[in-house]
Design a protein around this motif. Structure first.
Motif, PDB file in Angstrom:
ATOM      1  N   ALA A 160       0.875  -1.012   0.425  1.00 21.04           N
ATOM      2  CA  ALA A 160      -0.391  -0.029  -0.051  1.00 21.04           C
ATOM      3  C   ALA A 160       1.290   1.025  -0.863  1.00 21.04           C
ATOM      4  O   ALA A 160       2.139   1.712   0.558  1.00 21.04           O
ATOM      5  N   PRO A 161       0.715   2.654  -0.767  1.00 19.15           N
ATOM      6  CA  PRO A 161       1.128   3.834  -0.564  1.00 19.15           C
ATOM      7  C   PRO A 161       1.641   3.784   1.026  1.00 19.15           C
ATOM      8  O   PRO A 161       0.972   3.716   1.983  1.00 19.15           O
ATOM      9  N   PRO A 162       2.348   4.351   0.984  1.00 23.69           N
ATOM     10  CA  PRO A 162       2.656   5.350   2.690  1.00 23.69           C
ATOM     11  C   PRO A 162       2.081   5.702   3.775  1.00 23.69           C
ATOM     12  O   PRO A 162       1.252   6.491   2.617  1.00 23.69           O
ATOM     13  N   GLY A 163       1.246   5.038   4.460  1.00 20.29           N
ATOM     14  CA  GLY A 163       0.488   6.016   5.236  1.00 20.29           C
ATOM     15  C   GLY A 163      -0.970   4.995   5.960  1.00 20.29           C
ATOM     16  O   GLY A 163      -1.687   4.843   6.488  1.00 20.29           O
ATOM     17  N   ASP A 164      -1.158   4.315   4.668  1.00 16.63           N
ATOM     18  CA  ASP A 164      -2.031   3.443   4.654  1.00 16.63           C
ATOM     19  C   ASP A 164      -2.248   2.118   5.329  1.00 16.63           C
ATOM     20  O   ASP A 164      -0.350   1.847   5.501  1.00 16.63           O
ATOM     21  N   ARG A 165      -3.220   1.681   5.705  1.00 18.02           N
ATOM     22  CA  ARG A 165      -3.252   0.735   6.364  1.00 18.02           C
ATOM     23  C   ARG A 165      -3.605  -0.293   5.808  1.00 18.02           C
ATOM     24  O   ARG A 165      -4.438  -1.579   7.174  1.00 18.02           O
ATOM     25  N   GLN A 166      -4.453  -0.871   4.526  1.00 18.55           N
ATOM     26  CA  GLN A 166      -4.898  -1.813   4.319  1.00 18.55           C
ATOM     27  C   GLN A 166      -4.225  -1.803   2.832  1.00 18.55           C
ATOM     28  O   GLN A 166      -3.804  -0.676   2.054  1.00 18.55           O
ATOM     29  N   PRO A 167      -4.092  -3.059   1.976  1.00 20.51           N
ATOM     30  CA  PRO A 167      -3.733  -3.542   0.903  1.00 20.51           C
ATOM     31  C   PRO A 167      -4.576  -2.242  -0.062  1.00 20.51           C
ATOM     32  O   PRO A 167      -5.554  -2.589   0.013  1.00 20.51           O
ATOM     33  N   ASP A 168      -3.536  -1.609  -1.717  1.00 23.05           N
ATOM     34  CA  ASP A 168      -3.975  -0.771  -2.436  1.00 23.05           C
ATOM     35  C   ASP A 168      -4.834  -2.278  -3.318  1.00 23.05           C
ATOM     36  O   ASP A 168      -3.609  -2.504  -3.613  1.00 23.05           O
ATOM     37  N   PHE A 169      -5.326  -1.277  -4.078  1.00 21.53           N
ATOM     38  CA  PHE A 169      -4.924  -2.243  -6.164  1.00 21.53           C
ATOM     39  C   PHE A 169      -3.918  -2.087  -6.856  1.00 21.53           C
ATOM     40  O   PHE A 169      -3.131  -0.655  -6.420  1.00 21.53           O
ATOM     41  N   ILE A 170      -3.224  -3.301  -6.974  1.00 21.08           N
ATOM     42  CA  ILE A 170      -2.199  -2.842  -8.303  1.00 21.08           C
ATOM     43  C   ILE A 170      -2.213  -3.565  -8.964  1.00 21.08           C
ATOM     44  O   ILE A 170      -2.803  -4.716  -9.359  1.00 21.08           O
ATOM     45  N   GLY A 171      -1.825  -2.796 -10.441  1.00 21.38           N
ATOM     46  CA  GLY A 171      -2.063  -3.029 -11.689  1.00 21.38           C
ATOM     47  C   GLY A 171      -0.316  -4.123 -12.068  1.00 21.38           C
ATOM     48  O   GLY A 171      -0.089  -5.209 -12.396  1.00 21.38           O
ATOM     49  N   GLN A 172       0.337  -3.303 -11.289  1.00 24.37           N
ATOM     50  CA  GLN A 172       1.841  -3.833 -11.052  1.00 24.37           C
ATOM     51  C   GLN A 172       3.020  -3.642 -10.488  1.00 24.37           C
ATOM     52  O   GLN A 172       2.902  -2.426  -9.744  1.00 24.37           O
ATOM     53  N   LEU A 173       3.511  -4.542  -9.669  1.00 26.11           N
ATOM     54  CA  LEU A 173       3.956  -4.775  -8.274  1.00 26.11           C
ATOM     55  C   LEU A 173       5.859  -5.373  -8.795  1.00 26.11           C
ATOM     56  O   LEU A 173       5.954  -5.915  -9.911  1.00 26.11           O
ATOM     57  N   SER A 174       6.688  -4.615  -8.534  1.00 34.23           N
ATOM     58  CA  SER A 174       8.092  -5.150  -8.412  1.00 34.23           C
ATOM     59  C   SER A 174       8.522  -4.795  -7.380  1.00 34.23           C
ATOM     60  O   SER A 174       8.197  -4.213  -6.340  1.00 34.23           O
ATOM     61  N   ALA A 175       9.470  -6.093  -6.406  1.00 30.91           N
ATOM     62  CA  ALA A 175      10.382  -6.107  -5.235  1.00 30.91           C
ATOM     63  C   ALA A 175      11.042  -6.725  -5.022  1.00 30.91           C
ATOM     64  O   ALA A 175      10.899  -7.081  -5.923  1.00 30.91           O
ATOM     65  N   GLN A 176      12.043  -6.490  -4.100  1.00 31.16           N
ATOM     66  CA  GLN A 176      12.734  -7.299  -4.066  1.00 31.16           C
ATOM     67  C   GLN A 176      12.173  -8.384  -2.970  1.00 31.16           C
ATOM     68  O   GLN A 176      12.231  -7.762  -1.994  1.00 31.16           O
ATOM     69  N   LEU A 177      12.578  -9.520  -3.503  1.00 22.06           N
ATOM     70  CA  LEU A 177      12.416 -10.798  -1.839  1.00 22.06           C
ATOM     71  C   LEU A 177      14.253 -10.781  -1.890  1.00 22.06           C
ATOM     72  O   LEU A 177      14.591 -11.365  -1.788  1.00 22.06           O
ATOM     73  N   ARG A 178      14.280 -10.416  -0.300  1.00 16.71           N
ATOM     74  CA  ARG A 178      15.077 -10.847   0.651  1.00 16.71           C
ATOM     75  C   ARG A 178      15.337 -11.929   0.792  1.00 16.71           C
ATOM     76  O   ARG A 178      14.904 -12.878   1.813  1.00 16.71           O
ATOM     77  N   ILE A 179      16.137 -13.560   1.066  1.00 14.79           N
ATOM     78  CA  ILE A 179      16.545 -14.289   1.781  1.00 14.79           C
ATOM     79  C   ILE A 179      17.669 -14.876   2.706  1.00 14.79           C
ATOM     80  O   ILE A 179      18.985 -14.375   1.985  1.00 14.79           O
ATOM     81  N   ASP A 180      17.285 -14.797   3.965  1.00 15.55           N
ATOM     82  CA  ASP A 180      18.443 -14.591   4.703  1.00 15.55           C
ATOM     83  C   ASP A 180      18.338 -16.602   5.001  1.00 15.55           C
ATOM     84  O   ASP A 180      17.227 -16.704   6.138  1.00 15.55           O
ATOM     85  N   THR A 181      19.448 -16.898   4.731  1.00 18.98           N
ATOM     86  CA  THR A 181      19.531 -18.192   5.410  1.00 18.98           C
ATOM     87  C   THR A 181      20.731 -19.097   6.758  1.00 18.98           C
ATOM     88  O   THR A 181      22.107 -17.903   6.665  1.00 18.98           O
ATOM     89  N   SER A 182      20.227 -19.344   7.024  1.00 19.59           N
ATOM     90  CA  SER A 182      20.872 -20.087   8.598  1.00 19.59           C
ATOM     91  C   SER A 182      21.069 -21.283   9.127  1.00 19.59           C
ATOM     92  O   SER A 182      20.133 -21.851   8.709  1.00 19.59           O
ATOM     93  N   ILE A 183      22.283 -21.615   8.397  1.00 28.41           N
ATOM     94  CA  ILE A 183      22.618 -23.141   8.978  1.00 28.41           C
ATOM     95  C   ILE A 183      22.425 -23.233  11.109  1.00 28.41           C
ATOM     96  O   ILE A 183      23.200 -23.118  11.700  1.00 28.41           O
ATOM     97  N   ASN A 184      21.951 -24.796  10.820  1.00 25.52           N
ATOM     98  CA  ASN A 184      21.978 -25.036  12.227  1.00 25.52           C
ATOM     99  C   ASN A 184      23.814 -25.330  13.147  1.00 25.52           C
ATOM    100  O   ASN A 184      24.264 -25.242  12.427  1.00 25.52           O
ATOM    101  N   PHE A 185      23.297 -25.476  14.793  1.00 25.27           N
ATOM    102  CA  PHE A 185      24.800 -25.067  15.116  1.00 25.27           C
ATOM    103  C   PHE A 185      25.022 -26.372  14.996  1.00 25.27           C
ATOM    104  O   PHE A 185      24.848 -27.569  15.100  1.00 25.27           O
ATOM    105  N   SER A 186      26.871 -26.352  14.200  1.00 25.72           N
ATOM    106  CA  SER A 186      26.898 -27.739  13.427  1.00 25.72           C
ATOM    107  C   SER A 186      27.190 -28.784  15.214  1.00 25.72           C
ATOM    108  O   SER A 186      27.399 -29.804  14.385  1.00 25.72           O
ATOM    109  N   GLN A 187      27.221 -29.014  16.148  1.00 29.49           N
ATOM    110  CA  GLN A 187      27.351 -29.656  17.121  1.00 29.49           C
ATOM    111  C   GLN A 187      25.994 -30.681  16.998  1.00 29.49           C
ATOM    112  O   GLN A 187      26.363 -31.721  17.466  1.00 29.49           O
TER     113      GLN A 187
END
Length: 208
Positions: A160-187
């Protein structure tokens, strides 16, 4: 006109009349399909993150080993402005170390009781219909929303546009999807053989 002539005239009329009617009309067929308006979602690199080979001696024994963050480009193209949310579904939920917050990284194929680690997703820099957007999240299937960039499992994520509290109608959206991977304790892991990481997540677009 004698009787024979009259009979021939009647027979001629009966045999030629249907041919005249058959040539006087033609069938017209109209076909097609009514389809619902829809949105199409794509991820760069075919939605694949490959961390390559990670030597076991580089893993932390008593804490998570955090791998370098990766970014994928996400695009949503709709046939017209639509109201939608993205929901992350974890295909490896049984291996997650914190199912409410992180996606699973699969299990050790040699020792199935061992869980390999966690994956976190978040959305960055969303642009909707050429304007900057904020990321909203809902934990109650879209009933209420709050600003939240993290895409927790099963959480609804809208834009949604900044300040809105509900999703807005959108025709085209682009965004970066960040992926953070963590490996369990090796022990907690048996690493005397090569172990493949096996995270699998579906981004499900749902119309609101």
């Amino acid at each position: 006109m004698n009787t024979l002539t009259q009979r021939l005239a009647v027979l001629l009329l009966l045999t030629t009349t249907p041919a005249v009617f058959a040539a006087a009309f033609v069938d017209l067929t109209v076909t097609g399909r009514l389809t619902p308006d829809a949105c199409h979602v794509t991820l760069s690199d075919q939605g694949t993150i490959d961390h390559g080979k990670i030597p076991s001696h580089t893993l932390n024994a008593k804490e998570f080993t955090v791998l370098p963050s990766q970014l994928l480009q996400l695009n949503v193209q709709c046939s017209r402005p639509m109201l939608f949310a993205l929901v992350g579904l974890d295909n490896r939920a049984e291996s997650s170390l914190a199912p409410g917050f992180f996606y699973g990284l699969g299990r050790n194929i040699h020792v199935p009781a061992e869980r390999l680690g966690s994956v976190a997703l978040s959305y960055r820099n969303p642009i909707g219909d050429a304007q900057s957007m904020q990321v909203l999240a809902s934990s109650d299937n879209g009933e209420t929303w709050s600003p939240e960039p993290n895409a927790y499992p099963k959480s609804y994520v809208g834009f949604a546009p900044p300040g809105d509290r509900q999703p807005d109608f959108i025709g085209q959206l682009s965004a970066q999807l960040r992926i953070d991977t963590s490996i369990n304790f090796s022990q907690y892991l048996t690493l005397n053989q090569e172990v493949p990481l096996d995270g699998s997540i579906v981004l499900d677009l749902r119309y609101l």
